[in-house]
Design an enzyme around this catalytic site. Structure first.
Site, mmCIF file in Angstrom:
data_model
loop_
_atom_site.group_PDB
_atom_site.id
_atom_site.type_symbol
_atom_site.label_atom_id
_atom_site.label_comp_id
_atom_site.label_asym_id
_atom_site.label_seq_id
_atom_site.Cartn_x
_atom_site.Cartn_y
_atom_site.Cartn_z
ATOM 1 N N LYS A 186 0.822 -1.215 0.000
ATOM 2 C CA LYS A 186 0.000 0.000 0.000
ATOM 3 C C LYS A 186 0.850 1.257 0.000
ATOM 4 O O LYS A 186 0.560 2.217 -0.706
ATOM 5 C CB LYS A 186 -0.887 0.038 1.247
ATOM 6 C CG LYS A 186 -2.211 -0.631 1.049
ATOM 7 C CD LYS A 186 -3.165 -0.389 2.217
ATOM 8 C CE LYS A 186 -2.530 -0.624 3.553
ATOM 9 N NZ LYS A 186 -2.508 0.503 4.424
ATOM 10 N N ARG A 231 -10.231 0.784 9.152
ATOM 11 C CA ARG A 231 -9.521 -0.400 9.602
ATOM 12 C C ARG A 231 -10.466 -1.500 10.089
ATOM 13 O O ARG A 231 -10.050 -2.635 10.240
ATOM 14 C CB ARG A 231 -8.628 -0.020 10.800
ATOM 15 C CG ARG A 231 -7.165 -0.003 10.496
ATOM 16 C CD ARG A 231 -6.384 0.341 11.739
ATOM 17 N NE ARG A 231 -5.379 1.355 11.441
ATOM 18 C CZ ARG A 231 -4.293 1.121 10.720
ATOM 19 N NH1 ARG A 231 -4.046 -0.074 10.255
ATOM 20 N NH2 ARG A 231 -3.440 2.091 10.472
ATOM 21 N N ARG A 260 12.816 -7.812 5.191
ATOM 22 C CA ARG A 260 12.946 -6.373 5.337
ATOM 23 C C ARG A 260 14.161 -6.024 6.200
ATOM 24 O O ARG A 260 14.391 -6.623 7.236
ATOM 25 C CB ARG A 260 11.698 -5.827 6.041
ATOM 26 C CG ARG A 260 11.037 -4.678 5.357
ATOM 27 C CD ARG A 260 9.732 -4.407 6.068
ATOM 28 N NE ARG A 260 9.947 -3.466 7.142
ATOM 29 C CZ ARG A 260 9.729 -2.159 7.008
ATOM 30 N NH1 ARG A 260 9.276 -1.671 5.879
ATOM 31 N NH2 ARG A 260 9.943 -1.356 8.014
ATOM 32 N N ARG A 269 14.875 -4.901 12.019
ATOM 33 C CA ARG A 269 14.184 -4.366 13.194
ATOM 34 C C ARG A 269 13.589 -5.537 13.975
ATOM 35 O O ARG A 269 13.086 -6.479 13.354
ATOM 36 C CB ARG A 269 13.031 -3.443 12.783
ATOM 37 C CG ARG A 269 13.420 -2.185 12.067
ATOM 38 C CD ARG A 269 12.201 -1.296 11.898
ATOM 39 N NE ARG A 269 11.012 -2.097 11.579
ATOM 40 C CZ ARG A 269 9.767 -1.681 11.699
ATOM 41 N NH1 ARG A 269 9.515 -0.471 12.149
ATOM 42 N NH2 ARG A 269 8.758 -2.447 11.366
ATOM 43 N N ARG A 328 1.386 -10.062 14.383
ATOM 44 C CA ARG A 328 0.755 -8.842 13.867
ATOM 45 C C ARG A 328 -0.305 -9.193 12.808
ATOM 46 O O ARG A 328 -1.384 -8.632 12.784
ATOM 47 C CB ARG A 328 1.838 -7.942 13.272
ATOM 48 C CG ARG A 328 1.440 -6.502 13.123
ATOM 49 C CD ARG A 328 2.664 -5.607 13.150
ATOM 50 N NE ARG A 328 3.536 -5.853 12.007
ATOM 51 C CZ ARG A 328 4.864 -5.787 12.064
ATOM 52 N NH1 ARG A 328 5.473 -5.490 13.181
ATOM 53 N NH2 ARG A 328 5.590 -6.005 10.985
#
Ligand SMILES: [Zn+2]
Length: 228
Positions: A14, A89, A128, A161, A172
């Protein structure tokens, strides 16, 4: 006036696609985090209301967030519409948005869902990396640095991270995907939803998203299931 909602799981793309689509449509991207921060910084009545929750670490209520969006839609640069990113959301937020847009004689004209299977998302997130100096973002699979382990821009070390490790990513996803799919279903029932396969190269995905905004919505199939 065209109000488009861009939907997708974290990592679905997105953030990359919103500016491209916004440029194509000639409308601003309205992202909930940015809008809330701006409203708070400007000290508007709505901003002060939102800040009362944010400063206590609480979620800003749906009704307040919807009003922040509607308020922003009144601004001159949103005359032709807007692209909503990161909002709604939940189904409750989607319903509140519909209600308030209808009162202003507007509607969500199109919702685009960037569909990526959960396993692909987990793999993307696990690849990532960010640079330790400035947070420049890399992906070991799709966008690696020129020299392994070193940021192209500032030469600092590239790290993962803690938020991007696989267990955290899965947790998540488990939390965020069910409410997202409820929002997707809300717009499917409203017959404004287009689903775009997010497992394509960035350029092709952009072209398909732009086409999906322009083409009629297919008939509603109650037995449709997302790829994830
Ligand atoms: Zn860097």
């Amino acid at each position: 006036m065209t109000v488009v909602v861009l939907l997708g799981s974290p990592g679905a793309g997105k953030g990359t696609q919103a500016p491209v689509l916004s440029h194509h449509l000639g409308v601003p991207v309205l992202a909930s985090g940015d809008l809330l921060r701006t409203a708070v910084a400007k000290g508007t009545a709505l901003g002060r209301e939102a800040d009362r929750f944010m400063s206590r670490g609480q979620l800003v209520p749906d009704e307040t967030i919807v009003r922040v969006f509607l308020d922003r839609l009144e601004q001159p640069d949103a005359t032709n519409g807007a692209l909503l990113d990161g909002f709604p959301r939940t189904r409750i937020q989607a319903e509140a948005l519909d209600r308030d847009l209808a009162a202003a004689k507007r509607r969500v004209d199109r919702a685009i869902y960037i569909d990526v299977p959960t396993e692909d998302l987990v793999r993307r997130m696990a690849n990532r990396r960010i640079c330790s100096a400035n947070g420049h973002v890399y992906n070991l699979a799709s966008n690696p640095p020129l020299v392994p382990g070193i940021c192209d821009i500032d030469g600092s070390a590239i790290v993962q991270r803690p938020d991007d490790n696989e267990a955290t990513v899965r947790a998540r996803m488990t939390e965020q995907i069910p409410p997202l799919l409820e929002v997707v279903d809300h717009y499917r029932k409203a017959r404004v939803l287009q689903v775009v396969d997010g497992r394509q190269p960035i350029g092709e995905l952009s072209a398909n998203i732009i086409a999906a905004v322009r083409t009629p919505v297919p008939d509603y199939h109650p037995d449709w299931q997302p790829a994830g």
